[in-house]
Design an enzyme around this catalytic site. Structure first.
Site, PDB file in Angstrom:
ATOM      1  N   ILE A   1      -5.732   1.898  -8.679  1.00  0.00           N
ATOM      2  CA  ILE A   1      -4.539   1.137  -9.082  1.00  0.00           C
ATOM      3  C   ILE A   1      -4.827   0.398 -10.391  1.00  0.00           C
ATOM      4  O   ILE A   1      -3.973   0.303 -11.282  1.00  0.00           O
ATOM      5  CB  ILE A   1      -4.115   0.158  -7.967  1.00  0.00           C
ATOM      6  CG1 ILE A   1      -3.911   0.913  -6.647  1.00  0.00           C
ATOM      7  CG2 ILE A   1      -2.829  -0.564  -8.349  1.00  0.00           C
ATOM      8  CD1 ILE A   1      -3.740   0.025  -5.422  1.00  0.00           C
TER       9      ILE A   1
ATOM     10  N   ASP B   1     -15.762  -4.112 -13.935  1.00  0.00           N
ATOM     11  CA  ASP B   1     -15.837  -3.224 -12.773  1.00  0.00           C
ATOM     12  C   ASP B   1     -17.305  -2.855 -12.584  1.00  0.00           C
ATOM     13  O   ASP B   1     -17.991  -2.542 -13.560  1.00  0.00           O
ATOM     14  CB  ASP B   1     -14.982  -1.963 -13.023  1.00  0.00           C
ATOM     15  CG  ASP B   1     -14.663  -1.206 -11.743  1.00  0.00           C
ATOM     16  OD1 ASP B   1     -15.613  -0.838 -11.026  1.00  0.00           O
ATOM     17  OD2 ASP B   1     -13.476  -0.973 -11.459  1.00  0.00           O
TER      18      ASP B   1
ATOM     19  N   SER C   1      -2.444  -6.600   0.715  1.00  0.00           N
ATOM     20  CA  SER C   1      -2.080  -5.334   1.350  1.00  0.00           C
ATOM     21  C   SER C   1      -1.097  -5.576   2.484  1.00  0.00           C
ATOM     22  O   SER C   1      -1.132  -6.620   3.148  1.00  0.00           O
ATOM     23  CB  SER C   1      -3.350  -4.695   1.930  1.00  0.00           C
ATOM     24  OG  SER C   1      -3.026  -3.652   2.801  1.00  0.00           O
TER      25      SER C   1
ATOM     26  N   TYR D   1     -11.403  -5.742   6.912  1.00  0.00           N
ATOM     27  CA  TYR D   1     -10.728  -5.562   5.622  1.00  0.00           C
ATOM     28  C   TYR D   1      -9.448  -6.405   5.568  1.00  0.00           C
ATOM     29  O   TYR D   1      -9.239  -7.202   4.646  1.00  0.00           O
ATOM     30  CB  TYR D   1     -10.399  -4.079   5.389  1.00  0.00           C
ATOM     31  CG  TYR D   1      -9.450  -3.856   4.232  1.00  0.00           C
ATOM     32  CD1 TYR D   1      -9.856  -4.096   2.927  1.00  0.00           C
ATOM     33  CD2 TYR D   1      -8.135  -3.420   4.449  1.00  0.00           C
ATOM     34  CE1 TYR D   1      -8.982  -3.916   1.864  1.00  0.00           C
ATOM     35  CE2 TYR D   1      -7.258  -3.235   3.393  1.00  0.00           C
ATOM     36  CZ  TYR D   1      -7.682  -3.484   2.101  1.00  0.00           C
ATOM     37  OH  TYR D   1      -6.817  -3.313   1.048  1.00  0.00           O
TER      38      TYR D   1
ATOM     39  N   LYS E   1      -8.419  -9.957   3.350  1.00  0.00           N
ATOM     40  CA  LYS E   1      -7.229 -10.155   2.506  1.00  0.00           C
ATOM     41  C   LYS E   1      -6.497 -11.419   2.949  1.00  0.00           C
ATOM     42  O   LYS E   1      -6.033 -12.200   2.122  1.00  0.00           O
ATOM     43  CB  LYS E   1      -6.294  -8.938   2.600  1.00  0.00           C
ATOM     44  CG  LYS E   1      -6.833  -7.684   1.956  1.00  0.00           C
ATOM     45  CD  LYS E   1      -6.928  -7.815   0.449  1.00  0.00           C
ATOM     46  CE  LYS E   1      -7.508  -6.579  -0.208  1.00  0.00           C
ATOM     47  NZ  LYS E   1      -7.826  -6.754  -1.624  1.00  0.00           N
TER      48      LYS E   1
ATOM     49  N   GLY F   1      -5.484   2.356  15.938  1.00  0.00           N
ATOM     50  CA  GLY F   1      -4.973   1.303  15.057  1.00  0.00           C
ATOM     51  C   GLY F   1      -3.722   1.693  14.282  1.00  0.00           C
ATOM     52  O   GLY F   1      -3.130   0.855  13.607  1.00  0.00           O
TER      53      GLY F   1
END
Ligand code: NAD
Ligand code: UD1
Length: 337
Positions: A12, A31, A124, A148, A152, A293
Site C-alpha cells: 500500500i 522501510d 484495519s 495483529y 492495531k 476466525g
C-alpha cells in the site's frame, strides 16, 4: 516540506508514494525491507519520473529517526510500517507488538521532539472483530481476536490518548477493508514473500501456474452463493484516501477515524468469475472447510470518508481484477523479475 512514509516500499505504501509524487509532494521513505523489495522504489521512479529519498532502516531505530527528522523538513507522517500476517501474529506476538506498537511509540516520540504532529495511521477493519450488523460503521464496538488486530487497537488507543494529552496532534486513523489490485502500469503491486494468505494474491499465483488450485474456505455461509463476502478496495483508491486524509488534517485538527472500503461486498465465487473474465485464465478451485476466525460477510459503511474527506473509490471490481492480473502476468516472480 516533506512527508515521511514509513513502510513506503510495501504494497500500500508504494502505491501511496506514487500518488504523493504525482501530487508534487516531496517524499521520504523509511522501510527496513523486511517485507518489501528495493526494486519497488526504482519502479516508482519509472512511473512518476520523480525520486523520493530512501532510508533503509527500522521505525524501532530512534537514532535513525532523529537523523531523518533533523536532515529533512518533515511536516507529516504516513505510518504504514508494520507486520500484518494474522496467523503469524499468533505465533510471534512479541515481534508483532514490538514492531506495531513499540514502533509507533518510538515514531511518535521522535515526531514530538521535532514538533511534527500530523500523522496518518494504517489501521484495519480487523479491529471490528465480530460486528453486530452490516455495513460496519466507525462507531461500532471494537474487539480483536488475534495479536495483529490487538496491536492495531492498542495503537488506536495510544493515538487517542496522545491527542487528549496534546491537542496539537492531528491524527487520521484509516481502517482499511480488503485492499487489492495494482497500479495501472503493472510495474508495482502486491508481492508476498511466502505463499499468500489472502484471496487475490492466491488467485493470481494460481493463474500464472505457481500454485495448482485455490481452496475456497467454506461454501455453507449464509451468503447468496455460500462463500465469504468481503469489501475489496482498489489499492489506488486507498492511496488516494491517504492524500485526502492529509489534506483534512491541515484544515480540521483532531483525531479522526475513517473506514476505507467501497461499501459493496463480493463473494469468493464472484471474485473468481471476475478474475477469469479479465484474464482469460481458468482458476481451478475446490471447496474446503471454513478457515478459523473467518466471518460470512464483512463490508464497510464508508460514508463518513465520502462526506468529510470528499473521497470516493473510483475503481470497479473489473479494474481491481484486471490490474491484479496485469501486475502478476508481467511479473510472475514479483519484484525479482
Ligand atoms: P506490506 O508488508 O507490504 O508493507 C509494510 C511495509 O513495512 C513493508 O515494506 C515492510 O518492509 C515495512 N516494515 C515492516 N517492519 C518495519 C520496521 N520495523 N521498520 C520499517 N519498515 C518496516 O503491507 P501492506 O499491505 O502495504 O500494509 C501496510 C499497512 O497497512 C500495515 O500497517 C498493515 O497492517 C496495514 N493494513 C494492511 C491491509 C492489507 O490487507 N494489505 C489491511 C489493513 C491494514
Ligand atoms: C484477512 C485478515 C484480516 C485483514 C484482511 C486484509 C485473516 C483471518 N484476516 O481478512 O485481518 O485485515 O485480510 O485484507 O487473515 N479465501 C479463500 N481461499 C483462500 C484465501 C481466502 O476462500 O485461499 C476467502 C476467505 O475465506 C474470505 C475471502 O476469501 O472469505 C477473503 O479472504 P482474505 O483475502 O484472506 O481476507 P479476509 O479474510 O477478509
Amino acid at each position: 516540506m516533506a512527508i515521511l512514509v514509513t513502510g513506503g516500499a510495501g504494497y500500500i505504501g508504494s502505491h501511496t508514494v506514487v500518488e504523493l509524487l504525482n501530487a508534487e509532494q516531496q517524499v521520504i521513505v523509511l522501510d527496513n525491507l523486511s517485507n518489501a523489495n528495493v526494486n519497488a522504489l526504482k519502479r516508482i521512479e519509472n512511473i512518476t519520473n520523480k525520486t523520493c529519498v530512501f532510508y533503509q532502516g527500522s521505525v524501532l531505530n530512534k537514532a535513525l529517526l532523529h537523523k531523518i527528522f533533523t536532515d529533512h523538513q518533515i511536516e507529516s507522517v504516513i505510518h504504514f510500517a508494520g507486520l500484518k500476517a494474522v496467523g503469524e501474529s499468533v505465533n510471534k506476538p512479541l515481534q508483532y507488538y514490538e514492531t506495531n506498537v513499540t514502533g509507533t511509540i518510538i515514531l511518535c516520540q521522535v515526531m514530538a521532539e521535532h514538533g511534527v504532529k500530523q500523522l496518518v495511521f494504517s489501521s484495519s477493519a480487523t479491529v471490528y472483530g465480530v460486528p453486530d450488523s452490516l455495513p460496519i460503521r466507525e462507531n461500532f464496538t471494537t474487539g480483536a481476536t488475534n495479536p495483529y488486530g490487538q496491536s492495531k487497537l492498542m495503537v488506536e488507543q495510544l493515538l487517542t490518548d496522545l491527542h487528549i494529552a496534546d491537542k496539537q496532534w492531528n491524527i487520521a486513523v484509516l481502517r482499511y477493508f480488503n485492499p487489492v489490485g495494482a497500479h495501472e502500469s503493472g510495474l508495482i503491486g502486491e508481492d508476498p514473500s511466502d505463499t499468500p494468505n489472502n484471496l487475490m494474491p492466491y488467485i493470481c499465483q494460481v493463474a500464472v501456474g505457481k500454485l495448482p488450485e485455490l481452496q475456497i474456505f467454506g461454501n455453507d455461509y449464509l451468503t447468496p452463493d455460500g462463500t465469504g463476502v468481503r469489501d475489496y478496495i482498489h489499492v489506488v483508491d486507498l492511496a488516494q484516501g491517504h492524500l485526502k486524509a492529509l489534506q483534512k488534517l491541515s484544515t480540521r485538527p483532531g483525531i479522526v477515524t475513517y473506514n476505507l472500503g467501497t461499501g459493496r461486498g463480493y463473494s469468493v465465487i464472484e471474485i473468481i468469475k471476475a478474475f477469469e473474465q479479465a484474464s482469460g485464465k481458468q482458476i481451478p478451485y475446490r471447496f474446503s472447510a471454513r478457515r478459523d476466525g473467518d466471518l460470512a460477510a464483512y463490508f464497510a459503511d464508508s460514508s463518513l470518508a465520502y462526506e468529510e474527506l470528499n473521497w470516493q473509490p473510483l475503481h470497479s471490481l473489473e479494474s481491481m481484477v484486471e490490474s491484479s492480473w496485469l501486475w502478476q502476468s508481467k511479473n510472475p516472480n514479483g519484484y525479482n523479475d
